[in-house]
Motif scaffolding. Structure first.
Motif, PDB file in Angstrom:
ATOM      1  N   ILE A  55      69.285  16.160  58.091  1.00 51.28           N
ATOM      2  CA  ILE A  55      68.367  17.442  58.672  1.00 51.28           C
ATOM      3  C   ILE A  55      67.819  18.220  57.594  1.00 51.28           C
ATOM      4  N   ALA A  56      68.688  18.596  56.604  1.00 50.80           N
ATOM      5  CA  ALA A  56      68.459  19.495  55.571  1.00 50.80           C
ATOM      6  C   ALA A  56      67.608  18.956  54.635  1.00 50.80           C
ATOM      7  N   ARG A  57      67.783  17.465  54.517  1.00 51.41           N
ATOM      8  CA  ARG A  57      66.978  16.673  53.402  1.00 51.41           C
ATOM      9  C   ARG A  57      65.744  16.250  54.115  1.00 51.41           C
ATOM     10  N   ALA A  58      65.731  16.323  55.566  1.00 51.47           N
ATOM     11  CA  ALA A  58      64.442  16.052  55.957  1.00 51.47           C
ATOM     12  C   ALA A  58      63.222  17.238  55.893  1.00 51.47           C
ATOM     13  N   LEU A  59      63.981  18.596  55.833  1.00 48.80           N
ATOM     14  CA  LEU A  59      63.160  19.815  55.521  1.00 48.80           C
ATOM     15  C   LEU A  59      62.495  19.886  54.084  1.00 48.80           C
ATOM     16  N   GLU A  60      62.975  18.861  53.421  1.00 54.60           N
ATOM     17  CA  GLU A  60      62.557  19.058  52.018  1.00 54.60           C
ATOM     18  C   GLU A  60      61.232  18.313  51.865  1.00 54.60           C
ATOM     19  N   GLN A  61      60.657  17.662  53.003  1.00 56.14           N
ATOM     20  CA  GLN A  61      59.719  16.709  52.920  1.00 56.14           C
ATOM     21  C   GLN A  61      58.528  17.947  53.033  1.00 56.14           C
ATOM     22  N   ASP A  62      57.337  17.684  52.417  1.00 63.03           N
ATOM     23  CA  ASP A  62      55.920  18.245  52.765  1.00 63.03           C
ATOM     24  C   ASP A  62      55.386  18.494  53.829  1.00 63.03           C
ATOM     25  N   HIS A  63      55.537  17.066  54.486  1.00 62.37           N
ATOM     26  CA  HIS A  63      55.048  17.050  55.963  1.00 62.37           C
ATOM     27  C   HIS A  63      55.507  17.560  57.026  1.00 62.37           C
ATOM     28  N   ILE A  64      56.833  17.886  56.624  1.00 62.72           N
ATOM     29  CA  ILE A  64      57.703  18.381  58.005  1.00 62.72           C
ATOM     30  C   ILE A  64      56.883  19.849  58.311  1.00 62.72           C
ATOM     31  N   LEU A  65      56.402  20.122  59.613  1.00 67.19           N
ATOM     32  CA  LEU A  65      56.024  21.403  59.979  1.00 67.19           C
ATOM     33  C   LEU A  65      56.607  22.102  60.941  1.00 67.19           C
ATOM     34  N   LEU A  66      58.054  21.308  61.076  1.00 66.82           N
ATOM     35  CA  LEU A  66      59.074  22.247  62.074  1.00 66.82           C
ATOM     36  C   LEU A  66      59.049  23.585  61.847  1.00 66.82           C
ATOM     37  N   ARG A  67      58.908  24.516  62.627  1.00 67.71           N
ATOM     38  CA  ARG A  67      59.180  25.694  62.460  1.00 67.71           C
ATOM     39  C   ARG A  67      60.338  26.485  63.210  1.00 67.71           C
ATOM     40  N   ASN A  68      60.944  26.080  64.294  1.00 69.79           N
ATOM     41  CA  ASN A  68      61.869  26.424  64.931  1.00 69.79           C
ATOM     42  C   ASN A  68      63.088  25.459  65.049  1.00 69.79           C
ATOM     43  N   LEU A  69      64.328  25.697  64.500  1.00 73.03           N
ATOM     44  CA  LEU A  69      65.412  24.562  64.274  1.00 73.03           C
ATOM     45  C   LEU A  69      66.754  25.492  64.840  1.00 73.03           C
ATOM     46  N   SER A  70      67.288  24.837  65.992  1.00 76.50           N
ATOM     47  CA  SER A  70      68.607  25.204  66.298  1.00 76.50           C
ATOM     48  C   SER A  70      69.645  24.299  66.419  1.00 76.50           C
ATOM     49  N   VAL A  71      70.683  24.549  65.526  1.00 77.44           N
ATOM     50  CA  VAL A  71      71.954  23.731  65.665  1.00 77.44           C
ATOM     51  C   VAL A  71      72.996  24.446  66.045  1.00 77.44           C
ATOM     52  N   ALA A  72      72.981  25.582  66.742  1.00 76.99           N
ATOM     53  CA  ALA A  72      73.930  26.325  67.109  1.00 76.99           C
ATOM     54  C   ALA A  72      75.068  25.740  67.891  1.00 76.99           C
ATOM     55  N   ASP A  73      76.257  26.171  68.002  1.00 81.77           N
ATOM     56  CA  ASP A  73      77.254  25.934  68.803  1.00 81.77           C
ATOM     57  C   ASP A  73      77.524  24.139  68.396  1.00 81.77           C
ATOM     58  N   ASN A  74      78.084  23.966  67.064  1.00 82.14           N
ATOM     59  CA  ASN A  74      78.134  22.570  66.670  1.00 82.14           C
ATOM     60  C   ASN A  74      79.352  22.809  65.829  1.00 82.14           C
TER      61      ASN A  74
END
Length: 390
Positions: free
Chosen positions: A216-235
């Motif tokens: 998921i972190a590698r996906a965040l490096e992409q310029d076109h990713i507009l994701l603003r809220n990410l929760s990976v809590a309780d993993n």
């Protein structure tokens, strides 16, 4: 492996939505016939002595009389076990849920709410695929809630393939679905290929570890990713996963909120993320590291981020912060550029000295509007310090 807890971890928020109606999208009836048997209870006649019945009856039911009652109990127990086992297998995806012609996703104003339906891998994914193929421009799917469906990695794979077809999806809620690293990796791959409208992704209360969150972190490096809220809590994310997220944040300028609470992150992981926020990232405004293993070193590193004015919320509750870490946070709060509004250091061990240090930072003009110091053994001296700062 144990099922993820549904009520014991951090309280869930309606993720990425505001004032949206959540009408039931569909109804699924799962029926199981239960075997039932009736039998008469063994009873003693009150007038045994008057009727001169044999003495064996006066001591209780005979073995012959008890057999029907035991048989009824056995059948009832078998029926209960059958229903329980079938429900459990369905949750695991070992039995199919509704067939494709039974699974219908109804969309109300762009919202599909399918939480806790226990569709299993088969019926749920088939329904999503069918819906994705028949999308209408009149009512595009914008919000999809799928929490507590236990789809696992098997269900995450076709889900990742089907959802990009919507092109309009803004919120995807996958809480409590038993998704592991493989499923997270497939979703991350779909993100990289194109979820142009997705702004909120909730993967909390799954089984994702460092490998999955790294994808998921590698996906965040992409310029076109507009994701603003990410929760990976309780993993099951540790320092390695936190470091990879920090690397991803170096290239990301869109993520606004990151929830890493209830994981296995220590000072090392927290420090790396803090250094990224201090040197590279100015977009992240809300960071939740509650219920981890962060101590004074991590708290001190995060305190250095505060003067840059990017963070608005910092949650460090239920960690290992002492008075030393609290003093560092207080120094960050006093910094001229600090714009933090919410600070949670509850359930740590800051004591009276830590409370006094933070209270000293609550001078007039402080940006802080919400402070949690609960369960810290601050004592009378700490309470007096806080009261004097109000």
């Amino acid at each position: 492996s144990a099922m993820p807890s549904s009520d014991t971890h951090t309280p869930k928020r309606e993720f990425g939505t505001a004032n949206m109606s959540h009408g039931p999208a569909t109804h699924v009836l799962l029926k199981a016939e239960e075997g039932m048997a009736d039998s008469d209870d063994c009873a003693l006649l009150g007038d045994e002595k008057e009727n001169n019945l044999p003495s064996a009856h006066s001591s209780g039911c005979t073995a012959a009389q008890m057999i029907p009652s035991l048989g009824a109990v056995f059948l009832a127990v078998c029926s209960i076990v059958f229903v329980y086992r079938r429900a459990g297998l369905l949750m695991h995806g070992l039995l199919p849920g509704p067939s494709s012609n039974q699974t219908v996703i109804a969309v109300d104003k762009g919202v599909a709410y399918l939480s806790a339906k226990s569709f299993g891998d088969f019926g749920l994914v088939t329904g999503i695929e069918n819906y994705a193929q028949t999308l209408s421009s009149d009512e595009p799917l914008r919000v999809l809630h799928l929490r507590r469906n236990f789809i696992g990695d098997y269900g995450a794979e076709p889900l990742a393939k089907a959802l990009p077809r919507t092109r309009s999806l803004e919120v995807l809620d996958l809480q409590e679905n038993w998704i592991n690293d493989d499923g997270a990796g497939r979703l991350a791959k779909a993100l990289k290929q194109g979820y142009p409208s997705l702004v909120a992704l909730d993967l909390s209360a799954n089984r994702i570890a460092d490998v999955g969150v790294g994808a998921i972190a590698r996906a965040l490096e992409q310029d076109h990713i507009l994701l603003r809220n990410l929760s990976v809590a309780d993993n099951k994310i540790g320092d390695a996963g936190a470091v990879m997220l920090g690397v991803g944040l170096k290239e990301n300028s869109n993520l606004h909120s990151l929830d890493l609470s209830h994981n296995r992150i220590t000072d090392d992981g927290a420090t790396f993320i803090a250094e990224t926020l201090e040197k590279s990232n100015r977009a992240l405004a809300h960071l939740d590291l509650g219920i981890n293993h962060v101590g004074d070193k991590g708290a001190s590193a995060l305190a250095k981020v505060l003067p840059h004015g990017c963070l608005r919320t910092l949650d460090l509750h239920a960690n290992q912060v002492t008075a030393e870490g609290a003093a560092s946070l207080a120094e960050g709060l006093r910094a001229k550029g600090c714009k933090l509004t919410n600070l949670d250091v509850g359930r740590n061990v800051i004591g009276p000295k830590g409370a006094k240090a933070i209270a000293a930072a609550l001078a007039p003009g402080s940006s802080l509007v919400k402070l949690d110091l609960g369960v810290n053994k601050i004592g009378d001296l700490g309470a007096i310090s806080v009261a004097a700062a109000l």
